[in-house]
Design a protein around this motif. Structure first.
Motif, PDB file in Angstrom:
ATOM      1  N   GLU A 245       0.783  -1.047  -0.450  1.00 54.87           N
ATOM      2  CA  GLU A 245       0.426  -0.046   0.137  1.00 54.87           C
ATOM      3  C   GLU A 245       0.856   1.479   0.244  1.00 54.87           C
ATOM      4  O   GLU A 245       0.536   2.536   0.045  1.00 54.87           O
ATOM      5  CB  GLU A 245      -0.769  -0.168   1.214  1.00 54.87           C
ATOM      6  N   GLN A 247       3.455   4.148  -1.036  1.00 57.76           N
ATOM      7  CA  GLN A 247       3.473   5.229  -2.432  1.00 57.76           C
ATOM      8  C   GLN A 247       4.409   5.742  -2.934  1.00 57.76           C
ATOM      9  O   GLN A 247       5.185   5.740  -1.533  1.00 57.76           O
ATOM     10  CB  GLN A 247       2.321   6.368  -2.275  1.00 57.76           C
ATOM     11  N   TYR A 295       1.277   4.509  -6.450  1.00 55.44           N
ATOM     12  CA  TYR A 295       1.445   3.820  -6.000  1.00 55.44           C
ATOM     13  C   TYR A 295       2.081   2.734  -6.765  1.00 55.44           C
ATOM     14  O   TYR A 295       2.384   2.625  -7.651  1.00 55.44           O
ATOM     15  CB  TYR A 295      -0.469   3.207  -5.321  1.00 55.44           C
ATOM     16  N   HIS A 307      -4.693   0.770  -4.860  1.00 55.32           N
ATOM     17  CA  HIS A 307      -3.010  -0.662  -4.546  1.00 55.32           C
ATOM     18  C   HIS A 307      -3.174  -2.232  -4.232  1.00 55.32           C
ATOM     19  O   HIS A 307      -4.293  -1.792  -5.136  1.00 55.32           O
ATOM     20  CB  HIS A 307      -2.641  -0.070  -3.389  1.00 55.32           C
TER      21      HIS A 307
END
Length: 413
Positions: A245, A247, A295, A307
């Motif tokens: 998850e 970024q 992501y 994601h």
């Protein structure tokens, strides 16, 4: 009869002079300086003057307003305050299991560090079966069917969690006086996923070599994103969702650093993760593959999630072991005699590799973002960044040739 006629009320509104205009018997037409005209009923109860707003003039005729005023007077004669009675009626009505969860979750969201977990389990495992039922319709048989279904899908830990949340959910209903017994109360872990044993599965270097070879040989079903995710989990030792998850804004590739915030870290505290040259190479490839997404692992399917999904990696690995939920016949086992493992076992493998590389225990624990225990954990605020950098570099060197065994081709965006 009151002081008003419909025409008189309309004339007052048309004139627009702010004020309180009496129809008699406590009923008033209110014309505010701002906003729409409305009906109001004034009364005295226990020596206190009170005002009950009935509704806007546009929605309530004069006759209807008088009728509501009469009903309010009856309520007062019975010793009931109509304002307090309205407050009770306006409280959230909890009829169904879904209503109950919404009310329970409101408090849970404030209390729990990871409230998404019970919400996800309710939405996936509980709501499809009983979410629509009124509370009095839920039986122990319903509870048993739910936990058996989850346990039967090969997820014993989730089955235990599902039972735990069902018990807590219906205890909430008892607390509110909506139920007198808990339909999940009589069940225990033996009825769900059984007593959970702590896992100690870690892959040896030889197994890592074989596993990544199988990954490469089955690139049609085990994607390059999955491959690189497993590689990074193995050499960084982070938790699955911390990586999947993530970024790009968290990464400073130029300075070889990944800043994992306290909001996303399971420990609740920020940690700076050093990135070895090997991991930088894999991340650079992922940057290209992300095709401009925020992501690192963008969702490759049409989904509400931006994601990679929480189950994607474990399902992909399980499929190579010949297990695919809900799919019959089952796929061929491509892993041969390799003992089954999960994504979390890659993190445990990283810890094992750190030990094999001679990394001191306290440094290895910080590499895995574990809080140090005892006196050392209380007084030692030093984060061992340089030591962790050297330690994770050793692990990357150990497995680099295995992971980069065959050059991977880039797929088109």
């Amino acid at each position: 009869m009151g002081n008003f006629t419909a025409k008189k009320a309309q004339a007052l509104i048309k004139n627009g002079t702010p004020g309180r205009y009496s129809d008699g018997n406590g009923l008033y037409l209110m014309i505010p300086r701002k906003g729409a005209p409305y009906w109001m009923f004034r009364y005295t109860l226990a020596g206190k003057r009170r005002e009950l707003t009935l509704d806007k003039y546009a929605r309530l005729s004069l006759a209807e307003a008088r009728e509501q005023a009469v009903e309010a007077q009856k309520t007062i004669r019975n010793g009931i305050d109509p304002i307090e009675e309205r407050k009770r009626e306006e409280q959230v009505t909890i009829r169904t299991v879904k209503d109950l969860f919404t009310d329970w979750y409101h408090d849970l969201e404030k209390r729990l560090k990871h409230p998404r977990i019970p919400k996800r389990i309710f939405e996936r495992e509980i709501a499809p079966s009983i979410g629509h039922l009124t509370l009095d319709k839920v039986t122990p048989m319903d509870v048993r069917a739910i936990v058996r279904k989850v346990a039967g899908s090969g997820r014993p830990a989730i089955a235990n969690d599902t039972l735990m949340y069902l018990k807590q959910l219906f205890n909430h209903a008892i607390k509110l006086g909506l139920l007198t017994y808990n339909p999940a109360a009589a069940f225990n872990v033996n009825d769900a996923g059984g007593i959970e044993k702590s896992r100690d599965r870690a892959l040896s270097l030889d197994e890592i070599h074989k596993v990544f070879q199988v990954f490469r040989d089955n690139s049609d079903s085990f994607s390059r994103d999955n491959y690189l995710a497993c590689a990074l989990l193995l050499v960084l030792g982070v938790r699955k969702t911390e990586l999947t998850e993530a970024q790009w804004s968290e990464f400073d590739l130029k300075n070889s650093r990944w800043e994992l915030s306290g909001e996303r870290s399971k420990t609740g505290t920020k940690i700076i993760i050093p990135l070895s040259p090997q991991t930088l190479g894999w991340l650079e490839e992922l940057k290209i593959r992300a095709c401009g997404s925020d992501y690192v692992f963008p969702s490759r399917r049409r989904s509400k999630r931006p994601h990679m999904g929480k189950d994607t990696l474990n399902r992909a690995i399980a499929k190579l072991f010949g297990r695919e939920p809900g799919n019959k016949p089952q796929p061929e086992n491509r892993m041969g005699d390799i003992a089954e493992f999960t994504v979390h076992d890659l993190r445990r493998t990283c810890r094992s590799l750190l030990a094999a590389a001679g990394v001191p225990g306290h440094v290895a624990e910080r590499c895995l973002n574990h809080k140090l225990k005892g006196i050392e954990g209380i007084y030692d605020r030093y984060d061992y960044f340089e030591e962790r950098k050297q330690a994770l570099a050793k692990v990357a060197v150990l497995v680099e040739s295995v992971i980069n065994g065959i050059p991977a081709e880039y797929s088109e965006c």
